[in-house]
Design a protein around this motif. Structure first.
Motif, PDB file in Angstrom:
ATOM      1  N   ASP A   3     -30.404 -19.330  20.461  1.00 15.12           N
ATOM      2  CA  ASP A   3     -29.717 -20.480  19.877  1.00 15.12           C
ATOM      3  C   ASP A   3     -30.684 -21.644  19.692  1.00 15.12           C
ATOM      4  O   ASP A   3     -30.593 -22.393  18.740  1.00 15.12           O
ATOM      5  CB  ASP A   3     -28.562 -20.924  20.772  1.00 15.12           C
ATOM      6  CG  ASP A   3     -27.435 -19.908  20.765  1.00 15.12           C
ATOM      7  OD1 ASP A   3     -27.593 -18.893  20.072  1.00 15.12           O
ATOM      8  OD2 ASP A   3     -26.421 -20.152  21.439  1.00 15.12           O
ATOM      9  N   MET A  30     -31.318 -13.990  14.819  1.00 14.61           N
ATOM     10  CA  MET A  30     -29.973 -13.888  14.244  1.00 14.61           C
ATOM     11  C   MET A  30     -30.004 -13.665  12.736  1.00 14.61           C
ATOM     12  O   MET A  30     -29.003 -13.279  12.145  1.00 14.61           O
ATOM     13  CB  MET A  30     -29.169 -15.151  14.554  1.00 14.61           C
ATOM     14  CG  MET A  30     -28.782 -15.308  15.999  1.00 14.61           C
ATOM     15  SD  MET A  30     -27.730 -16.741  16.221  1.00 14.61           S
ATOM     16  CE  MET A  30     -27.491 -16.694  17.990  1.00 14.61           C
ATOM     17  N   TYR A  43     -27.383 -10.756  11.652  1.00 12.70           N
ATOM     18  CA  TYR A  43     -26.459 -10.873  12.769  1.00 12.70           C
ATOM     19  C   TYR A  43     -25.491 -12.030  12.597  1.00 12.70           C
ATOM     20  O   TYR A  43     -24.290 -11.900  12.862  1.00 12.70           O
ATOM     21  CB  TYR A  43     -27.245 -11.035  14.078  1.00 12.70           C
ATOM     22  CG  TYR A  43     -26.406 -10.819  15.298  1.00 12.70           C
ATOM     23  CD1 TYR A  43     -26.074  -9.525  15.715  1.00 12.70           C
ATOM     24  CD2 TYR A  43     -25.919 -11.890  16.044  1.00 12.70           C
ATOM     25  CE1 TYR A  43     -25.287  -9.314  16.841  1.00 12.70           C
ATOM     26  CE2 TYR A  43     -25.138 -11.681  17.172  1.00 12.70           C
ATOM     27  CZ  TYR A  43     -24.825 -10.389  17.561  1.00 12.70           C
ATOM     28  OH  TYR A  43     -24.038 -10.183  18.669  1.00 12.70           O
ATOM     29  N   GLN A  49     -20.090 -10.667  12.208  1.00 10.71           N
ATOM     30  CA  GLN A  49     -19.260 -11.387  13.170  1.00 10.71           C
ATOM     31  C   GLN A  49     -17.813 -10.900  13.148  1.00 10.71           C
ATOM     32  O   GLN A  49     -17.167 -10.772  14.189  1.00 10.71           O
ATOM     33  CB  GLN A  49     -19.330 -12.890  12.893  1.00 10.71           C
ATOM     34  CG  GLN A  49     -20.719 -13.476  13.065  1.00 10.71           C
ATOM     35  CD  GLN A  49     -21.248 -13.307  14.477  1.00 10.71           C
ATOM     36  OE1 GLN A  49     -20.659 -13.795  15.430  1.00 10.71           O
ATOM     37  NE2 GLN A  49     -22.367 -12.615  14.609  1.00 10.71           N
ATOM     38  N   LEU A  52     -17.712  -7.615  14.960  1.00 10.94           N
ATOM     39  CA  LEU A  52     -17.774  -7.829  16.410  1.00 10.94           C
ATOM     40  C   LEU A  52     -16.420  -8.274  16.959  1.00 10.94           C
ATOM     41  O   LEU A  52     -15.950  -7.783  17.993  1.00 10.94           O
ATOM     42  CB  LEU A  52     -18.841  -8.869  16.748  1.00 10.94           C
ATOM     43  CG  LEU A  52     -20.291  -8.382  16.789  1.00 10.94           C
ATOM     44  CD1 LEU A  52     -21.230  -9.573  16.977  1.00 10.94           C
ATOM     45  CD2 LEU A  52     -20.495  -7.369  17.909  1.00 10.94           C
ATOM     46  N   LYS A 109     -16.941 -18.471  20.408  1.00 10.96           N
ATOM     47  CA  LYS A 109     -17.442 -17.487  21.364  1.00 10.96           C
ATOM     48  C   LYS A 109     -16.816 -17.690  22.741  1.00 10.96           C
ATOM     49  O   LYS A 109     -16.263 -16.746  23.331  1.00 10.96           O
ATOM     50  CB  LYS A 109     -18.967 -17.582  21.448  1.00 10.96           C
ATOM     51  CG  LYS A 109     -19.574 -16.651  22.486  1.00 10.96           C
ATOM     52  CD  LYS A 109     -21.077 -16.541  22.342  1.00 10.96           C
ATOM     53  CE  LYS A 109     -21.796 -17.856  22.579  1.00 10.96           C
ATOM     54  NZ  LYS A 109     -23.273 -17.683  22.538  1.00 10.96           N
ATOM     55  N   ALA A 113     -14.004 -15.167  24.550  1.00 10.96           N
ATOM     56  CA  ALA A 113     -14.340 -14.482  25.800  1.00 10.96           C
ATOM     57  C   ALA A 113     -13.321 -14.795  26.896  1.00 10.96           C
ATOM     58  O   ALA A 113     -12.854 -13.891  27.611  1.00 10.96           O
ATOM     59  CB  ALA A 113     -15.743 -14.878  26.255  1.00 10.96           C
ATOM     60  N   LEU A 222     -17.889  -8.336  25.558  1.00  8.91           N
ATOM     61  CA  LEU A 222     -18.459  -8.228  24.217  1.00  8.91           C
ATOM     62  C   LEU A 222     -18.325  -9.538  23.438  1.00  8.91           C
ATOM     63  O   LEU A 222     -19.176  -9.866  22.609  1.00  8.91           O
ATOM     64  CB  LEU A 222     -17.772  -7.091  23.447  1.00  8.91           C
ATOM     65  CG  LEU A 222     -18.278  -6.808  22.030  1.00  8.91           C
ATOM     66  CD1 LEU A 222     -19.749  -6.388  22.044  1.00  8.91           C
ATOM     67  CD2 LEU A 222     -17.413  -5.733  21.369  1.00  8.91           C
ATOM     68  N   LEU A 224     -18.941 -12.395  24.337  1.00  6.84           N
ATOM     69  CA  LEU A 224     -20.061 -13.292  24.635  1.00  6.84           C
ATOM     70  C   LEU A 224     -21.259 -13.053  23.716  1.00  6.84           C
ATOM     71  O   LEU A 224     -22.195 -13.846  23.704  1.00  6.84           O
ATOM     72  CB  LEU A 224     -20.481 -13.128  26.096  1.00  6.84           C
ATOM     73  CG  LEU A 224     -19.426 -13.542  27.141  1.00  6.84           C
ATOM     74  CD1 LEU A 224     -19.901 -13.168  28.540  1.00  6.84           C
ATOM     75  CD2 LEU A 224     -19.127 -15.039  27.043  1.00  6.84           C
ATOM     76  N   THR A 225     -21.257 -11.975  22.952  1.00  2.57           N
ATOM     77  CA  THR A 225     -22.372 -11.688  22.046  1.00  2.57           C
ATOM     78  C   THR A 225     -22.198 -12.336  20.676  1.00  2.57           C
ATOM     79  O   THR A 225     -23.077 -12.232  19.826  1.00  2.57           O
ATOM     80  CB  THR A 225     -22.543 -10.168  21.854  1.00  2.57           C
ATOM     81  OG1 THR A 225     -21.391  -9.641  21.155  1.00  2.57           O
ATOM     82  CG2 THR A 225     -22.679  -9.459  23.190  1.00  2.57           C
ATOM     83  N   LEU A 226     -21.069 -13.003  20.441  1.00  2.31           N
ATOM     84  CA  LEU A 226     -20.817 -13.640  19.140  1.00  2.31           C
ATOM     85  C   LEU A 226     -21.701 -14.873  18.916  1.00  2.31           C
ATOM     86  O   LEU A 226     -22.174 -15.491  19.880  1.00  2.31           O
ATOM     87  CB  LEU A 226     -19.351 -14.069  19.038  1.00  2.31           C
ATOM     88  CG  LEU A 226     -18.315 -12.977  18.785  1.00  2.31           C
ATOM     89  CD1 LEU A 226     -16.925 -13.514  19.070  1.00  2.31           C
ATOM     90  CD2 LEU A 226     -18.409 -12.485  17.351  1.00  2.31           C
ATOM     91  N   CYS A 227     -21.867 -15.227  17.662  1.00  2.00           N
ATOM     92  CA  CYS A 227     -22.471 -16.515  17.306  1.00  2.00           C
ATOM     93  C   CYS A 227     -21.352 -17.551  17.198  1.00  2.00           C
ATOM     94  O   CYS A 227     -20.199 -17.198  16.942  1.00  2.00           O
ATOM     95  CB  CYS A 227     -23.177 -16.437  15.956  1.00  2.00           C
ATOM     96  SG  CYS A 227     -24.459 -15.190  15.854  1.00  2.00           S
TER      97      CYS A 227
END
Length: 503
Positions: A3, A30, A43, A49, A52, A109, A113, A222, A224-227
């Motif tokens: 980030d 990303m 990504y 996204q 995901l 995100k 989560a 999972l 937590l892997t988002l943008c």
């Protein structure tokens, strides 16, 4: 962190002007290109996204749907699940109204989560109930899940409505709905396999609940892997419209402005209200009440498979480029109303021949529990009816998301609209789960559901026919933000606009 790598670069990628010219993107992992569906993506692109988010929902609400589709949360006596669902949708309704504000402040995100955690606890409560009949834990888990689900679904809706470009919203919604419902399909295979030889009516096994819990935990992680939304870049280089300097004050103000600046949006509220009420009748009063365990599991599987086909058909039809978007919107409403009359008309032909609730739920009931070996009118007919109910649900949900996406491309406004949608949806669901808990006759539950669904479409018609345009201008979306055209438009477009202004 990655980030931090992208924070120093605010350059939007240039528009591809030549098919062979590579798209220029900001530095950072990303934005490293790879191929999916035969096209180059990165990504932090809308499609990745959305996929995901779909897998998060595959494992959390997808498994919840598989559990709920068994009728009674997998229990023969549906009382605990009914009361848990009433608590769930009551808290969901309250949280939903403010969840758009929370998502705008915390980011999608974190919101997603945290939302996933409630599903794990809910499934765990039924595992506990199998051993100690702890009714209070099940109801508490339902109430807590309402809080979490309000946040998860608002974050999901924000991504699905605001990330895609206008001409791809229908198919992106269908991608989500396909993967999400694959979760319910696979989840439904678990109890079907475990109960395939159980011809009587029994509770599902501990292994079923444990399987659901494991998958739900993976789904929450999972997320937590988002943008976050401010990192997203579309193919043309444009960004999602947000607030540069959000605060709790600005977001609560935006929540109020969503209604006051477009009061006609309240005509969509009955569609929001009706969008989950049919689950109560279909899953408890049809599938749960009239079929044995293994047949309930099979019906449940077919219901979610039919949802996938509904999402494909409606998602792609809503994106037909040769037909103007305003025409597609009107046609979709007409088709939805026609399906309502045809499918629910067939449903009434079946329902009026069934045993009344008091006989089905009597202590020593002699009412039949149909098995898939019964064939003919006893199983084959209602099996196809149940599949059409699933198809209809996917069509309804896909259209609602598409309508919201057609009204605005703003991520900030999408979060508020989606929050209203999920809040009002949950209020409707809470009312109907409560009616079922009060042992409302099956025929009454059916008639109330059909009537509300049909009326909702008629009330929404003025918005669909008069407010959905062929496109929404960037200037219109920016009225709901403190960002400027330079902040969100593709760099090339900004350069052209600046050149025109100088001339």
């Amino acid at each position: 962190m990655a980030d931090e790598k992208i924070a120093s670069s605010t350059e939007a990628p240039e528009v591809r002007t030549d098919p062979g010219e590579p798209i220029q993107r900001p530095p950072g992992w990303m934005y490293k290109g790879f191929r999916i569906f035969g096209k180059e993506v990165w990504y932090a692109s809308p499609i990745v996204q959305i996929l995901l988010v779909a897998f998060v929902c595959f494992m959390c609400p997808g498994m919840y749907n598989a559990l709920g589709g068994l009728g009674g949360g997998g229990q023969v006596d549906a009382t605990a699940q009914n009361d848990a669902s009433t608590a769930l949708y009551s808290t969901f309704a309250v949280v939903g109204f403010f969840s758009g504000t929370i998502a705008n402040m915390l980011g999608v995100k974190t919101t997603l989560a945290f939302g996933g955690l409630g599903y794990c606890i809910y499934s765990g409560s039924f595992l506990s109930y199998n051993h100690n009949q702890n009714y209070g834990f099940v109801v508490f888990a339902g109430a807590f899940l309402g809080v979490c689900a309000g946040l998860l679904w608002t974050a999901q809706g924000t991504i699905m409505v605001s990330y895609p470009p206008e001409h791809k919203k229908g198919r992106y919604i269908s991608y989500f709905w396909i993967i999400f419902n694959l979760g319910a399909v696979i989840g439904a295979l678990v109890p079907l396999g475990q109960n395939i030889n159980a011809s009587g009516a029994t509770n599902v096994t501990d292994g079923t609940y444990i399987g659901f819990i494991v998958l739900m935990v993976v789904g929450a992680l999972l997320a937590l892997t988002l943008c976050n939304a401010d990192q997203i870049r579309r193919e043309d280089g444009s960004k999602v419209i947000l607030m540069k300097n959000p605060s709790w004050k600005t977001e609560f103000k935006g929540l109020f402005e969503t209604i006051t600046e477009a009061p006609w949006v309240v005509l969509l509220f009955p569609m929001f209200f009706a969008s989950n009420i049919f689950y109560t009748y279909q899953m408890n009063d049809m599938n749960g009440a009239h079929f044995n365990t293994r047949t309930r599991a099979l019906n449940n599987l077919l219901y979610w498979v039919a949802q996938i086909f509904g999402a494909i058909v409606f998602g792609y039809c809503l994106d037909i480029g040769s037909v103007r978007r305003s025409i597609r919107a009107k046609a979709s409403l007409v088709v939805l109303f026609s399906l309502t009359m045809i499918i629910w008309g067939g449903g009434w032909a079946w329902q009026k021949m069934q045993a009344p609730r008091e006989l089905v739920e009597a202590a020593n009931s002699t009412a039949p529990r149909y098995d898939w070996t019964d064939g003919g009118k006893l199983f084959i007919g209602p099996m196809f009816l149940y599949m059409f109910y699933g198809f209809f649900d996917a069509a309804w949900q896909t259209c609602i998301y598409w309508y919201m996406g057609a009204l605005s491309n703003s991520g900030r406004k999408a979060a508020n609209l989606t929050g209203f949608y999920k809040g009002i949806q949950s209020a409707g669901a809470a009312i109907f789960w409560r009616l079922d808990s009060l042992k409302t006759p099956f025929n009454t539950m059916f008639g109330a559901t059909w009537g509300v669904v049909a009326a909702a479409l008629l009330i929404a018609a003025p918005v669909i026919f008069m407010r959905i345009k062929d496109t929404v201008s960037l200037e219109e979306d920016l009225k709901f933000s403190d960002e400027t055209i330079e902040d969100v438009a593709p760099a090339k477009d900004v350069a052209v606009m600046n050149k025109q202004e100088s001339v």
